[in-house]
Design a protein around this motif. Structure first.
Motif: not given
Length: 93
Positions: A49, A17, A52, A37, A45, A30, A20, A33-34
């Motif tokens: 991500a 995070e 995005q 999450y 979330d 991102r 990012a 992050l995916c």
């Protein structure tokens, strides 16, 4: 697949995070992050991500694949299948 203790997963999420926030155009961040999450069960979330990442780089094979995995995890199999086809279409020949 990402595995680890809850503490290590939390630390990974905070690090990603932060990355990012610093790198607003980081597609790989991102996608990471995916993955994090999704592993933590934060499907909404994870999907955000991935989307995005795709907004930044629409032909990102990694983002399309992760999005399809997240949608399947959420039980949205028809959407996951469509996104899998989009991924194959977007990938360079």
């Amino acid at each position: 697949t990402v595995t680890g203790s809850a503490d290590s997963m939390q630390k990974a999420a905070v690090a990603a995070e932060t990355a990012a926030t610093i790198d607003q155009y980081g597609v790989a961040t991102r996608v990471s992050l995916c993955v994090i999450y999704a592993a933590r069960g934060k499907v909404a979330d994870a999907e955000a991500a991935c989307r995005q990442a795709l907004a930044l780089q629409p032909n990102s094979d990694a983002a399309w694949r992760q999005l399809a995995d997240v949608l399947a995890l959420a039980g949205r199999h028809a959407e996951a299948e469509l996104d899998h086809h989009d991924c194959r279409r977007a990938a360079p020949a």
